[in-house]
Design a protein around this motif. Structure first.
Motif, PDB file in Angstrom:
ATOM      1  N   THR A 192       3.728   0.115  -7.146  1.00 35.12           N
ATOM      2  CA  THR A 192       3.506  -0.462  -5.812  1.00 35.12           C
ATOM      3  C   THR A 192       3.989  -1.905  -5.690  1.00 35.12           C
ATOM      4  O   THR A 192       3.885  -2.504  -4.629  1.00 35.12           O
ATOM      5  CB  THR A 192       2.013  -0.405  -5.432  1.00 35.12           C
ATOM      6  N   LYS A 204       0.856  -1.200   0.000  1.00 38.00           N
ATOM      7  CA  LYS A 204       0.000   0.000   0.000  1.00 38.00           C
ATOM      8  C   LYS A 204       0.881   1.236   0.000  1.00 38.00           C
ATOM      9  O   LYS A 204       0.667   2.182  -0.736  1.00 38.00           O
ATOM     10  CB  LYS A 204      -0.876   0.009   1.253  1.00 38.00           C
ATOM     11  N   ASP A 205       1.895   1.194   0.850  1.00 37.32           N
ATOM     12  CA  ASP A 205       2.880   2.277   0.870  1.00 37.32           C
ATOM     13  C   ASP A 205       4.255   1.678   0.560  1.00 37.32           C
ATOM     14  O   ASP A 205       4.880   1.091   1.434  1.00 37.32           O
ATOM     15  CB  ASP A 205       2.885   2.937   2.259  1.00 37.32           C
TER      16      ASP A 205
END
Ligand code: UD1
Ligand code: CA
Length: 460
Positions: free
Chosen positions: A167, A134-135
């Protein structure tokens, strides 16, 4: 089967940890990160495991022992340089080499097996273990071409704006064709922002040489967590704790609040045992079946047999046999050995002492350096006086002895079976079997004398 090799990268200082302790030795669930990694790597049965050590080399080797071979990287010039250190051990050998970092403690054998499977199936020269984050900040990004084929890995610090949006991250784990790996490593340069030899450049080098390169996308990003700072360390501990507690619950252990229960990786717990909130179980502790471990107990390197109750107590390097109960607020120190159905009550401390079956020590007592037989009753406030300021001495108490409240048993001392020690006695001489020992001043009653005292009722 194809030969398998593994290289574990563990030479870095880990500057982002801001620690005197080398990064890979920081603990997750009571065990250094690199130890978790080696255990999971052992699960894929490599023919050779080579660990690259540098910072804290001696400490890392001491920790892992004979589980691995070692090569020294004296200067930390990057992950590519680190792998190159294994050249003398592995170069030219036919087979598949797993490269894994010592700071990814959550990766499992199952995931590594899947990576090998994919590598085999794709007939690739290199297969990256990747994941979707996600990060993705901080991780290398897996860059694919328009046909979705892996092109290269770009480090965070070298990535363009567009690459930073990717990502799919590099977990730092790979399978390589061993021969191709060392050939490509020779071509890795250090023209990048960090001026380091990046292992990740091997991917681009192989791809440009027309070799097949692919990635296995693992489904759970969390498992790939790389620990670079204390925030990630806490997160790794949280995730490992969840994994450990879930495994115990599936084996029949009840947790009142798994989120606040801290159990080290090698602890064993029998079924139908209930563990309350705030409990900490450390090291190689073994808890039997049907035990109750009450809130905020801490048990370290101990063996607790079946049907034992522990409430809010501290236990370290002790053994507790079936049916005994401890606490609340009991403390068993190293060398405490309780037989079956022993009762240790509140504010009782026991050190280097054996208490045989059925013996009871209910309240406010210190038992140190002693051997107690069966069915002994130790009254409130008794003290085994084991230390003369220079040396420790031993006390032996026979079966069925009754020790009255507030007795001092000054060691070295032997108290025979079936004896009775009067309350308040300070016992300095051995007591034969079946005897009553009293060692205190006799009481004298002065009749009517209280009336003469300044604070008596009559003088008010
Ligand atoms: C590395 C990867 C990155 C990936 C991430 C996953 C490179 C260049 N980058 O970055 O793509 O997303 O892991 O967690 O490989 N080490 C040595 N010797 C060295 C340098 C490092 O042994 O000279 C060891 C470290 O001790 C550590 C491991 O290699 O265990 C990884 O090094 P680290 O500096 O943490 O790499 P990352 O920046 O996390
Ligand atoms: Ca890392």
């Amino acid at each position: 089967m194809n030969n398998r090799y593994a290289i574990v990268l563990a030479a870095g200082q880990g500057s982002r940890m801001k620690s005197a302790l080398y990064k890979v030795l920081h603990q997750v669930a009571g065990k250094p990160m690199v130890h978790h990694v080696i255990e999971q790597v052992e699960g894929i049965h490599p023919d050779q495991i080579v660990t690259v050590v540098g910072h804290g080399a001696a400490k890392v080797q001491e920790q892992l022992g004979t589980a691995s071979e070692y090569v020294l990287q004296t200067e930390q010039l990057g992950t590519g340089h680190a792998v190159l250190m294994a050249k003398d051990k592995l170069e030219g050998k036919e087979g598949t080499t797993l490269v894994i970092c010592g700071d990814t403690p959550l990766l499992t054998t199952e995931t590594l097996e899947k990576l090998f499977e994919m590598h085999q199936k794709a007939q690739a020269k290199a297969t990256i273990l990747s994941a979707y984050a996600k990060d993705p900040t901080g991780y290398g990004r897996v860059i694919r071409n328009d046909a979705a084929q892996v092109e290269k890995i770009v480090e965070q610090k070298d990535a363009t704006e567009a690459e930073q949006q990717v990502t799919e991250i590099n977990t730092g784990t790979y399978c390589f064709d061993n021969v191709a790996l060392f050939q490509a490593l020779a071509k890795v340069g250090k023209e990048n922002v960090q001026g380091e030899y990046y292992l990740t450049d091997v991917i681009g080098i192989l791809k440009e040489a027309g070799e097949s390169v692919t990635a296995y996308q693992m489904p759970h990003f969390e498992e790939s967590l790389g620990v670079n700072d204390r925030l990630a360390l806490a997160e790794a501990n949280r995730l490992m704790r969840q994994r450990i507690n879930n495994a115990h619950m599936l084996k029949g252990v009840t947790f009142i609040d798994p989120l606040t229960t801290y159990i080290d990786a090698d602890v064993e717990i029998g079924s139908d045992t209930v563990i309350e909130a705030g409990v900490i179980l450390k090291g190689t502790t073994k808890i039997g079946k049907n035990c109750f471990i009450g809130a905020h107990s801490e048990i370290k390197e101990s063996i607790i047999e079946d049907n034992v109750t522990v409430t809010s107590s501290h236990i370290e390097q002790a053994v507790v046999a079936q049916g005994s109960d401890i606490g609340p607020f009991g403390r068993l120190r190293p060398g405490a050995k309780l037989g079956r159905n022993v009762h240790v009550g509140n504010f009782v401390e026991i050190k280097n002492a054996t208490l045989d079956e059925g013996t009871k020590v209910g309240h406010l007592t210190y038992v140190g350096d002693a051997t107690l037989g069966k069915n002994i009753n130790v009254g409130c406030g008794a003290v085994f006086v084991n230390y003369d300021g220079k040396q420790k001495h031993h006390t032996t108490v026979g079966d069925n002895v009754f020790i009255g409240c507030n007795a001092n048993l000054v060691a070295p001392l032997a108290i025979g079976a079936n004896s009775f020690i009067a309350a308040g006695s300070t016992i300095t001489k051995d007591v034969p079997d079946e005897s009553l020992a009293i060692a205190r001043a006799r009481q004298e009653n002065k009749t009517e004398y209280a009336k003469k005292l300044p604070y008596s009722q009559e003088n008010h």
